[in-house]
Design an enzyme around this catalytic site. Structure first.
Site, short mmCIF file in Angstrom:
data_model
loop_
_atom_site.label_atom_id
_atom_site.label_comp_id
_atom_site.label_asym_id
_atom_site.label_seq_id
_atom_site.Cartn_x
_atom_site.Cartn_y
_atom_site.Cartn_z
N TYR A 151 0.84 -1.21 0.00
CA TYR A 151 0.00 0.00 0.00
C TYR A 151 0.88 1.27 0.00
CZ TYR A 151 -4.41 2.49 0.59
OH TYR A 151 -5.51 3.31 0.40
N LYS A 158 -3.14 8.54 2.68
CA LYS A 158 -4.38 8.40 3.46
C LYS A 158 -4.21 8.95 4.87
CE LYS A 158 -7.08 6.40 0.40
NZ LYS A 158 -8.02 7.27 -0.34
P1 NAP Z 1 -12.02 3.88 -8.59
O1 NAP Z 1 -13.32 3.44 -9.09
O2 NAP Z 1 -10.82 3.67 -9.48
O3 NAP Z 1 -12.13 5.41 -8.16
C1 NAP Z 1 -11.01 6.26 -8.04
C2 NAP Z 1 -11.38 7.53 -8.73
O4 NAP Z 1 -10.36 8.52 -8.59
C3 NAP Z 1 -11.58 7.31 -10.24
O5 NAP Z 1 -12.80 7.88 -10.63
C4 NAP Z 1 -10.39 8.07 -10.80
O6 NAP Z 1 -10.57 8.52 -12.11
C5 NAP Z 1 -10.32 9.21 -9.81
N1 NAP Z 1 -9.12 10.03 -9.99
C6 NAP Z 1 -7.83 9.63 -10.03
N2 NAP Z 1 -7.05 10.69 -10.31
C7 NAP Z 1 -7.88 11.78 -10.43
C8 NAP Z 1 -7.69 13.15 -10.72
N3 NAP Z 1 -6.48 13.68 -10.93
N4 NAP Z 1 -8.78 13.96 -10.76
C9 NAP Z 1 -10.01 13.48 -10.57
N5 NAP Z 1 -10.27 12.18 -10.32
C10 NAP Z 1 -9.20 11.35 -10.24
O7 NAP Z 1 -11.62 3.14 -7.21
P2 NAP Z 1 -12.33 3.14 -5.78
O8 NAP Z 1 -11.76 1.96 -5.09
O9 NAP Z 1 -13.79 3.31 -5.90
O10 NAP Z 1 -11.67 4.41 -5.08
C11 NAP Z 1 -12.43 5.48 -4.53
C12 NAP Z 1 -11.83 5.92 -3.20
O11 NAP Z 1 -12.02 4.88 -2.25
C13 NAP Z 1 -10.32 6.18 -3.23
O12 NAP Z 1 -10.02 7.28 -2.41
C14 NAP Z 1 -9.77 4.91 -2.63
O13 NAP Z 1 -8.48 5.08 -2.07
C15 NAP Z 1 -10.82 4.65 -1.58
N6 NAP Z 1 -10.82 3.30 -1.00
C16 NAP Z 1 -10.89 2.22 -1.82
C17 NAP Z 1 -10.87 0.95 -1.26
C18 NAP Z 1 -10.90 -0.27 -2.14
O14 NAP Z 1 -10.49 -1.34 -1.67
N7 NAP Z 1 -11.37 -0.19 -3.36
C19 NAP Z 1 -10.79 0.79 0.13
C20 NAP Z 1 -10.74 1.93 0.93
C21 NAP Z 1 -10.75 3.18 0.35
P3 NAP Z 1 -9.77 7.69 -13.27
O15 NAP Z 1 -10.34 6.34 -13.30
O16 NAP Z 1 -10.01 8.50 -14.49
O17 NAP Z 1 -8.31 7.69 -12.87
#
Ligand code: NAP
Length: 251
Positions: A151, A158
């Protein structure tokens, strides 16, 4: 539907596809009667996000790459908002793939800019639009406070994001704006696939978490509904775990 968000307008950043946590949150917010504004990062995602937005009858879809000041400035023209969901993170794949000590200066700066500073920038644009108060919600992960293999720099981002939640909550509280994070358990999304051996993390959680299973995105979404609704009116500056209880476990 129990209309917990009836009459409220929510800006949701971070829908990339149907697997995104932001998409689960958008669906739950719509179910509860919120009107939605969605953003997409660049041309590549425009069509997908517009189609998803149409499915939920979102009132507006606009481009917002959080590294671009002109995109952030556009947020401040949106009109009244009651909730903002910040569901955005990014780190270079090589920084999630090699020893943390090898993290480059540029990779460190980029991960912190997109994943942590962006909350501050979005809050600055959105707070003046929350004239009646409101709720800001971001998504974090246990890697902020524990070491989780691979990570790496995202854990540091984070930790910074969670500290930003506390400082923003303190400053915006007098304006009746609450700022909280949801610490979600691991969910298979596009971002999560960037973490080397992510399936091993999913397996460990299913084996050891109190619920003996992984987190359902709908559970994260319902926690976001709580925080955005008047039911969450007493909560700010907090990190709420929605992770099948995994974070409480020792050996
Ligand atoms: P996700 O669907 O890939 O979402 C991440 C988003 O961030 C995507 O829409 C991505 O757009 C966007 N992003 C990245 N760079 C950006 C930028 N410069 N400007 C605007 N948007 C940007 O994955 P997710 O897992 O749902 O993640 C959402 C949040 O949840 C994140 O903060 C992640 O760390 C958190 N989270 C996820 C998990 C997990 O296991 N999945 C667990 C805990 C927390 P693009 O696709 O165009 O890059």
């Amino acid at each position: 539907m129990s209309n917990l968000l009836e009459g409220k307008t929510a800006l949701i950043l971070g829908v990339a596809n149907k697997w995104s946590l932001a998409w689960a949150i958008a669906q739950a917010f719509r179910r509860e009667g919120a009107s939605l504004i969605l953003t997409y990062q660049g041309e590549r995602l425009k069509k997908t996000v517009e189609e998803l937005a149409a499915e939920l009858g979102a009132s507006r879809v606009l481009e917002c790459d959080v590294t671009r000041d002109e995109d952030l400035a556009r947020l401040s023209e949106l009109g009244r908002l009651d909730a903002v969901v910040h569901s955005i993170a990014f780190a270079n794949r090589e920084d999630l793939d090699r020893p943390f000590v090898e993290t480059s200066r540029a990779g460190f700066a980029l991960a912190l800019e997109v994943s942590a500073y962006s909350l501050v920038a979005v809050a600055r644009a959105a707070a003046p639009l929350m004239s009646e108060g409101g709720a800001m919600i971001t998504l974090t992960y246990l890697g902020s406070s524990r070491v989780l293999t691979n990570y790496n720099v995202m854990g540091v981002a984070k930790a910074s994001l969670e500290a930003a939640v506390r400082y923003l909550a303190s400053e915006l509280g007098p304006r009746k704006i609450r700022v909280n994070a949801i610490s979600a358990g691991p969910v298979k999304t596009a971002s999560a696939r960037g973490i080397k051996d992510f399936s091993k993390i999913l397996g460990a959680v299913a084996e050891r978490a109190p619920f003996r299973r992984n987190t359902d995105p709908a559970e994260v979404a319902d926690a976001a509904v709580f925080l955005a609704s008047d039911l969450g009116r007493g909560v700010t500056g907090d990190v709420m775990f929605v992770d099948a209880g995994f974070h409480i476990m020792g050996l």
